[in-house]
Design an enzyme around this catalytic site. Structure first.
Site: not given
Length: 274
Positions: A46, A51, A76, A109
């Protein structure tokens, strides 16, 4: 240890119930962490645009001896890319960084309600799904009102809602909503960012089973039916978090953990963030 539970999403796609998360894992550490996770036996990774580690995730998946069709990859859509055309472009960019023609699960998200663009974003995900570019689509951090709105607007029910969920924030009402609508519940911050590891109830149950506190909490998630995505960059901890399939919590354990619910978030309020 290769055995793990899977769940079947509302479109028939199978997803591992235990995955490996890379939130707050640095770009430099991500490749080695994902490589080790796949070696240990994780088959779900994930990540997210926000990120900033999609590229090393993709390299680790590509370089692994595990066949691509055995690895379930989630990413996401970030808040700054909300909107129909914007979401389509953002997916292209994510897929490019991952080096994948098709992503297994793509999530909005956050609802970012102040922007009021999440319905358009959800329509874009519907197109990606219809075009075969993603195997399943879902959302993250959506409250029941947000979920009801996108389903009413599009007729498309998310396969997954990934939310903050742990023994101090058990989200019983939201989980019940998901169950009624066939939406899988996925837990981020499953250990409350480590705050639960010294909780007396958890340590007592861990001692009873000869397990670590983290294993007890992660096993609790699995027995509730949650998808769960712990993260670590430490090889021993990556392996420890995977070793959940050879013990079981009893009804007393589950009841004691249920008593820890305080409605406490470690992250933002979905009704205000974004």
């Amino acid at each position: 240890m290769k055995s793990m539970n899977t769940i079947t999403l509302n479109n028939g796609v199978t997803m591992p119930q235990l995955g490996f998360g890379v939130f707050q894992v640095s770009t430099e550490d991500t490749y080695d962490a994902v490589t080790e996770a796949l070696r240990v036996g994780y088959r779900s990774i994930d990540t997210a645009t926000a990120y900033r580690n999609e590229e090393p995730v993709g390299r680790a998946v590509a370089d692994s001896p595990v066949p691509r069709d055995e690895v379930f990859v989630t990413t996401k859509l970030w808040n700054s890319d909300q909107g129909y055309d914007e979401a389509l472009r953002a997916f292209d960019a994510s897929a490019g960084r991952l080096g994948l023609d098709r992503v297994d699960l793509y999530l909005v998200h956050w609802p970012a309600p102040k922007q009021d663009r999440y319905v358009d974003s959800w329509r874009a995900l519907g197109k990606l799904y219809a075009d075969g570019r993603v195997r399943a689509i879902g959302v993250s951090n959506f409250q029941p009102a947000h979920l009801e709105r996108i389903v009413e607007a599009t007729g498309e029910v998310p396969a997954v809602n990934q939310v903050e969920l742990h023994p101090r924030l058990q989200q019983a009402e939201l989980r019940a909503f998901h169950a009624r609508h066939g939406i899988a519940t996925e837990a981020w911050s499953p250990l409350a960012q480590g705050a639960l590891l010294s909780e007396q109830v958890i340590t007592d149950i861990a001692d009873k089973h000869g397990r670590t506190p983290a294993q007890v909490v992660l096993r609790w998630h699995l027995q509730l039916g949650n998808v769960v995505i712990p993260k670590s960059v430490t090889p021993s901890r990556i392996a420890e978090n995977f070793a959940l399939f050879d013990f079981e919590l009893d009804a007393d354990d589950m009841g004691r953990i249920e008593g820890l619910d305080r409605g406490e978030r470690t992250g933002p309020d979905p009704d205000a963030f974004g």
